[in-house]
Scaffold this motif. Structure first.
Motif, PDB file in Angstrom:
ATOM      1  N   ASN A 181      27.649  80.930  -7.597  1.00  9.31           N
ATOM      2  CA  ASN A 181      28.721  80.049  -7.998  1.00  9.31           C
ATOM      3  C   ASN A 181      27.975  79.138  -9.027  1.00  9.31           C
ATOM      4  N   ALA A 182      26.785  79.054  -9.302  1.00  5.29           N
ATOM      5  CA  ALA A 182      26.265  78.232 -10.312  1.00  5.29           C
ATOM      6  C   ALA A 182      26.390  78.796 -11.528  1.00  5.29           C
ATOM      7  N   LYS A 196      24.498  65.058  -7.859  1.00  5.61           N
ATOM      8  CA  LYS A 196      24.213  65.330  -9.209  1.00  5.61           C
ATOM      9  C   LYS A 196      25.375  64.905 -10.118  1.00  5.61           C
ATOM     10  N   GLY A 197      26.330  64.129  -9.272  1.00  3.41           N
ATOM     11  CA  GLY A 197      27.377  63.697 -10.191  1.00  3.41           C
ATOM     12  C   GLY A 197      28.119  64.626 -10.961  1.00  3.41           C
ATOM     13  N   ASN A 198      28.556  65.765  -9.971  1.00  9.46           N
ATOM     14  CA  ASN A 198      29.458  67.020 -10.511  1.00  9.46           C
ATOM     15  C   ASN A 198      28.623  67.752 -11.721  1.00  9.46           C
ATOM     16  N   LEU A 216      26.857  74.473  -2.612  1.00  5.71           N
ATOM     17  CA  LEU A 216      26.455  74.109  -4.041  1.00  5.71           C
ATOM     18  C   LEU A 216      27.673  73.117  -4.522  1.00  5.71           C
ATOM     19  N   GLU A 217      28.782  73.229  -4.084  1.00  2.23           N
ATOM     20  CA  GLU A 217      29.719  72.209  -4.491  1.00  2.23           C
ATOM     21  C   GLU A 217      29.633  70.940  -3.789  1.00  2.23           C
TER      22      GLU A 217
END
Length: 194
Positions: free
Chosen positions: A154-155, A75-77, A67-68
């Motif tokens: 984590n999301a 997605k540009g963070n 994910l990180e």
């Protein structure tokens, strides 16, 4: 000095840019490493449920890191904030990065509003595993369920994620279905967002 001007030198490894690098891992290398992971964990447990839980925990750590990495690269963070957005992200982007293709299907459960299913006809982690008869219903898909749970948790979408075999008529190997049951708070938040 050797190579002066040809390659930029970095004082710290953290200063190096994140390149895409080579995105493929040898299938035989992955199968060997995964087989060793299963065999090691098998020696540490007494029953199948505990073995699947340990594989899920190993997958959870992978999911958190995936994910990180993907949020940074793709997605540009930015992260998904909607339920269908994160499910679509897992079904397509995460699956493609991990397994080289989009998952076969993403479906909403018909009996419960908080259940979704990702189905895969031949899940990579089950492809090269032969399960002994004494281990009956052991499903290596628990590792992938852990990856999905790691991404979701984590999301900000806590869920219970499990892997199940679903028999297919006329085929020897069953389909693997990753069942995602979201926490009540996720469904309430989604209803508020409209």
């Amino acid at each position: 000095m050797i190579g002066v001007g040809k390659a930029k030198q970095y004082a710290n490894v953290l200063d190096k840019p994140l390149g895409r690098g080579r995105q493929e891992v040898s299938l035989s290398a992955f199968a060997f490493l995964f087989s060793e992971l299963v065999q090691y964990n098998q020696t540490q447990v007494d029953n199948i449920a505990e073995l699947e839980r340990r594989l899920e925990d190993a997958g959870y750590a992978v999911g958190a890191r995936v994910l990180e990495l993907l949020c940074h690269r793709e997605k540009g963070n930015r992260r998904e904030t909607r339920l269908l957005g994160i499910l679509s992200f897992i079904h397509s982007t995460v699956w493609k990065v991990l397994f080289g293709k989009v998952a076969d299907s993403l479906e909403k459960g018909t009996e419960h509003e908080d259940e979704y299913m990702i189905s895969e006809k031949e899940l990579l982690v089950n492809r090269f595993i032969s399960v002994p008869k004494d281990m009956g219903a052991f499903n290596c898909g628990a590792f992938v369920a852990g990856i999905v749970r790691g991404v979701l948790d984590n999301a900000g979408f806590p869920a219970v994620v499990t892997a199940h075999f679903v028999p297919i008529e006329g085929q020897q190997r069953p389909r693997t279905t990753i069942l995602i049951k979201f926490a009540g708070e996720v469904i309430q938040r989604e209803a508020r967002l409209g």
